[in-house]
Motif scaffolding. Structure first.
Motif: not given
Length: 737
Positions: A430-453
Motif C-alpha cells: 500500500f502507498e501511504g496510510a492503511l486503508a480505512s476498512t478491510g472492505e477496500m479490495g486487495a489492500t491492508l487495513s488495521a483489521m484483516n482476515d487472512l484465509s487459506f482454502q
C-alpha cells in the motif's frame, strides 16, 4: 431403669430422625427454590457458526455437514435443550432416501426423514437434545444425506441441497447454581470467555467515588475488556445498592463501604475477595478492598498483573511492585512490525489452522495491525508459508488459495507427489496510510482476515443405467504449519488525526501503549452513575483492542494536572441538551467547547457540566450522544477523545456502542453524533500529524497532496531551466564573436 433408658433412647432417636428429615427437607426445598429461577436462553444457529461471519447455511452433496459451537456457564445448569430447526429441502430429492441427522458432541440426537416433513417448503421442527451429553464447550452438527435418483448419482449435482433458515435457534432452559468461593475459577463466574455474547458486570460504590477509586475501577474494567475481547462487556454502576440477581464487583474500604458490607469485618491491607452476594442464592460478589482508597488501587493493579496465582476466596497483596512500562506498539493483539512472527503467535485457539472434510472450508487467521502504519518507498510484507495436505488422486488437481479480506492474493498449484510444501507469498503493498476498512479490495487495513482454502479440481460423471459409474468422495485435510512466518518491515508510524475510525477500530492513540501508561481519563469529580459507566466501558473497549489490561491508566478530575501534558486524554462528560439536528457548524462548535474545557490557558476551574450546558442553537427531542476528537491543547503530539452524552437517554445510546468492540467500524472524521436512528460523522477543525517519516518523504507527500504546489514547482523549474539555457547561449555566442 432399663425400661426408662430404652424409652429415652427411642425418643432421642425419633427426635434425631425428625431433625434429619427436616434438615433434608430444608436442603431439598432450597435446591427446588433455586430451580424455580429459570431462564430460557434462545440463540440463533447462524450466529453460532465458527468464525461468527456466516449469514446463511446451505448443505449440498459435497458440503454435507455444518457445525455450530456454543458454551455453557459454570454457574448454570441446563435442564432442557432443544433445537428449533427450520429448513427448506430441494423439491427434486427422493424423500424416502433423504434425511437430516442432528448430532451433539458427535452423538446422534435425531434422524429426520424428509419423507415425513415434505420437500420444497419451509419446515419447522423441534429437536430435543440429551442434556447429559452437554459439556462446558459444545459442538452441534447437522448432516445432510440426500439422494435424487436410485443409482449413478453425481454428488455435485445442483439438485442436492438443503438450507438451514435464519430462524433456526437453540433454546436452553437454565437454572442458576451457587459455586464455591474460589478465585481459582476466575474469571468465572463474573466473565465466561467460552460463552459468546455480551457480559454485563455491575460495579458498586458507596457513593460517587474519589479519583483514586475511579482509577482502581478503570483498571478492573480494563481486565474485563481484555478477557471479553470481541464479545463485549458492559459495566452498569450502582451506589450503595445490591444489583438484583447478578454477579458484581464492589469497592470497599474500612472508612467507606456499602451498607450491605458493614458487618463484613476490617480489611488489613489491599486484597480481593470472592464472597456470596447478599439476598441471593447463587450470585457472587468480587470485593476490591483495603484500609483506604490507595489500597484499592494497589489491589486492582496487583489483581490484573500477569502471572498471579489465585487460590481460595481471598487474594492478599504483599510487597507489590509494578511492572516496567511497556514498549510502544507491543499490544498482544497486534502484529508487530520490524519483526518476524510465527503463525503460532497469532493463533487464538488450537487447530485454528486445520480443515478437513470432503469439501475443505477456509481456515482463517486474523491480522490486526497498528492503525498508524505508513508505507513510503520500499517495504517488505511477506509470508513464508508452510503447509501439508492430502495428495490429490490420480487425474485430480489441487490448489491452495490465499486471500486477504476475501481478495485473492496468491494461488499455489499443489504437487500430486508430495503431501507438503513451502511458498513465499507477498502481502499486498500500500502507498501511504492503511486503508480505512478491510472492505477496500486487495489492500491492508488495521483489521484483516487472512484465509487459506484448499480446492480439489475433479469431475464426476453420473453415467447411465447400462454404464453406471460409482463415485466415492474422499475426505481431505489441510494443515497450515504454525511455524509459518509473516514479516512486516520498512514501514513507518505516521498518521493524520483526528480520525475517529482509528479510535473505534483500534482504540488509537490510547492503544499505542498497551498498558495505557500514556492515557489519562478526565471525568468530573462527582461523576454520575451514567458517566462512570461510560468511563468503564470506554477503558474496557481499549483493552479489548490491545488484548492487555491497562494497569497504568490514570484517572483524574483535575483539568490543571501537569501530568496531562504527556498524556492522550479520554474525556467523559455531558453535552448540551437537544442536538438531534446536528450539522457541520454545530459539530465544529461542540469540538471547540471540548477544546475549551481541556485548554489549560483558557480555563480556571470551570467544570465540564457548566461549560457544556451552554446551549447551542439547536433543539431536539430524544437522546443524543457524541464522540469528539481533537488535538490536545497541552501537547501538539497528543490527542483528546471526548465521550459526551445528553442525560440518561443519550448515555444509553453511547454505552450501547461502546460496549461492543466491533461497533462503529465505519466511523470517520473528528465528530460523530450518535442517535437511535443515525450516526453521522463530520470532519471539522484543523488536522495534525503524529509519528514521523523521512524529510524527503514529507516533501513528496506535501507536493502530492497539493497539485497546485506541484504545478508551481514545475513552472519554477521550467523557468530556471529556460533562463539557464538562455544564459548559456548568450555566453556561447559572445565567445564565438
Amino acid at each position: 431403669m432399663k425400661f426408662s433408658n430404652l424409652v429415652m433412647a427411642t425418643v432421642s432417636a425419633l427426635m434425631l430422625s425428625m431433625t434429619s428429615a427436616a434438615s433434608m427437607a430444608s436442603i431439598e426445598t432450597e435446591w427446588r427454590n433455586d430451580l424455580t429461577a429459570t431462564l430460557n436462553d434462545t440463540t440463533g444457529l447462524i450466529g453460532m457458526v465458527p468464525g461468527g461471519q456466516a449469514k446463511s447455511v446451505k448443505l449440498d452433496g459435497v458440503n454435507t455437514t455444518q457445525y455450530f459451537d456454543f458454551g455453557l456457564r459454570a454457574d448454570e445448569m441446563v435442564s432442557k435443550a432443544e433445537v428449533n430447526l427450520n429448513f427448506t429441502a430441494s423439491p427434486s430429492l427422493l424423500a424416502n432416501y433423504s434425511q437430516l441427522n442432528v448430532y451433539l458432541n458427535d452423538q446422534l440426537q435425531r434422524s429426520i426423514s424428509l419423507q415425513t416433513v415434505g420437500l420444497g417448503k419451509a419446515v419447522g421442527l423441534p429437536v430435543a437434545l440429551d442434556i447429559k451429553q452437554l459439556r462446558e464447550v459444545n459442538r452441534l452438527s447437522i448432516e445432510f444425506v440426500g439422494h435424487y435418483q436410485n443409482i449413478c448419482e453425481n454428488p455435485t449435482n445442483e439438485v442436492l441441497w438443503v438450507t438451514i433458515n435464519p430462524s433456526s435457534a437453540l433454546t436452553l432452559t437454565k437454572h442458576p447454581l451457587r459455586l464455591g468461593n474460589d478465585l481459582a475459577r476466575f474469571p468465572a463466574p463474573f466473565i465466561q470467555p467460552n460463552v459468546n455474547g455480551l457480559t454485563t458486570l455491575p460495579f458498586v460504590f458507596t457513593k460517587s467515588p474519589s479519583d483514586v477509586v475511579k482509577n482502581a475501577a478503570a483498571v478492573m474494567a480494563s481486565l474485563g475488556g481484555q478477557i471479553a475481547q470481541w464479545r463485549g462487556i458492559e459495566y452498569p454502576v450502582y451506589f450503595n445498592e445490591v444489583p438484583a440477581l447478578q454477579h458484581f464487583v464492589v469497592f470497599a474500604t474500612n472508612e467507606q463501604r456499602p451498607d450491605f458490607l458493614k458487618d463484613f469485618g476490617e480489611f488489613d491491607g489491599p486484597q480481593v475477595i470472592m464472597a456470596d452476594a447478599p439476598h441471593s442464592r447463587f450470585a457472587k460478589m468480587l470485593i476490591v478492598a483495603g484500609r483506604h482508597d490507595a489500597d484499592l488501587l494497589v489491589a486492582a493493579k496487583a489483581f490484573t498483573a500477569s502471572g498471579q496465582v489465585l487460590i481460595g476466596e481471598r487474594f492478599k497483596v504483599k510487597n507489590f511492585k509494578e511492572s516496567a512500562v511497556r514498549q510502544p506498539y507491543d499490544a498482544p493483539n497486534w502484529l508487530p512490525s520490524e519483526k518476524t512472527v510465527t503463525f503460532a503467535q497469532l493463533m487464538q485457539y488450537p487447530k485454528q489452522l486445520t480443515a478437513r472434510g470432503q469439501s475443505i472450508q477456509p481456515v482463517h487467521l486474523p491480522l490486526r495491525l497498528a492503525p498508524d502504519l505508513y508505507m513510503a518507498g520500499a517495504g517488505d510484507m511477506s509470508m513464508n508459508l508452510k503447509y501439508r495436505y492430502t495428495k490429490p488422486l490420480v487425474g485430480e488437481q489441487a490448489q491452495l488459495q490465499v486471500r486477504i479480506n476475501e481478495t485473492l492474493i496468491d494461488s499455489i498449484n499443489l504437487s500430486v507427489n508430495e503431501g507438503k510444501g513451502e511458498a513465499e507469498v507477498e502481502l499486498p503493498a500500500f502507498e501511504g496510510a492503511l486503508a480505512s476498512t478491510g472492505e477496500m479490495g486487495a489492500t491492508l487495513s488495521a483489521m484483516n482476515d487472512l484465509s487459506f482454502q484448499l480446492q480439489y479440481l475433479t469431475s464426476h460423471a453420473e453415467g447411465s443405467t447400462e454404464n453406471c459409474k460409482t463415485v466415492t468422495l474422499v475426505s481431505h485435510q489441510l494443515e497450515i504449519e504454525p511455524t509459518s512466518t509473516i514479516n512486516l518491515s520498512g514501514l513507518y508510524h505516521y498518521a493524520k488525526l483526528p480520525n475517529l475510525g482509528m479510535f473505534t477500530q483500534s482504540a488509537f492513540p490510547f492503544s499505542k501503549m498497551a498498558d495505557l501508561s500514556e492515557t489519562a481519563v478526565l471525568i468530573p469529580l462527582n461523576a454520575t452513575a451514567s458517566e462512570l459507566t461510560t468511563m468503564l466501558n470506554g477503558v474496557a473497549r481499549i483493552s479489548a483492542a490491545t488484548g492487555l489490561a491497562g494497569s497504568k491508566v490514570m484517572v483524574t478530575s483535575d483539568v490543571n494536572a501537569r501530568s496531562l501534558v504527556h498524556k492522550d486524554l479520554l474525556v467523559v462528560g455531558e453535552m448540551p441538551l437537544g442536538l438531534l439536528d446536528f450539522e457541520v457548524d454545530n459539530a465544529a462548535t461542540l469540538q471547540q467547547k471540548v477544546h475549551d474545557y481541556v485548554n489549560l490557558n483558557r480555563l480556571n476551574d470551570k467544570s465540564i457540566r457548566t461549560l457544556l450546558e451552554e446551549q447551542l442553537s439547536v433543539n431536539a427531542d430524544g437522546g443524543i450522544a457524541s464522540i469528539v476528537s481533537l488535538q490536545s491543547p497541552f501537547n501538539k503530539e497528543r490527542t483528546v477523545v471526548a465521550l459526551v452524552s445528553e442525560g440518561e437517554s443519550g448515555s444509553r445510546i453511547l454505552n450501547a456502542q461502546l460496549r461492543y468492540p466491533m461497533s462503529m467500524m465505519n466511523a470517520s472524521g473528528s465528530v460523530c453524533v450518535l442517535t437511535d436512528t443515525d450516526s453521522p460523522c463530520f470532519d471539522v477543525g484543523k488536522s495534525y500529524f503524529v509519528g514521523s517519516i523521512p524529510w524527503y518523504q514529507k516533501i513528496w507527500k506535501t507536493v502530492s497532496d497539493n497539485p497546485l504546489i506541484l504545478v508551481v514547482c514545475a513552472m519554477l523549474c521550467a523557468a530556471l531551466m529556460g533562463y539557464g539555457i538562455f544564459y548559456f547561449m548568450r555566453r556561447w555566442i559572445k565567445g564565438r564573436a
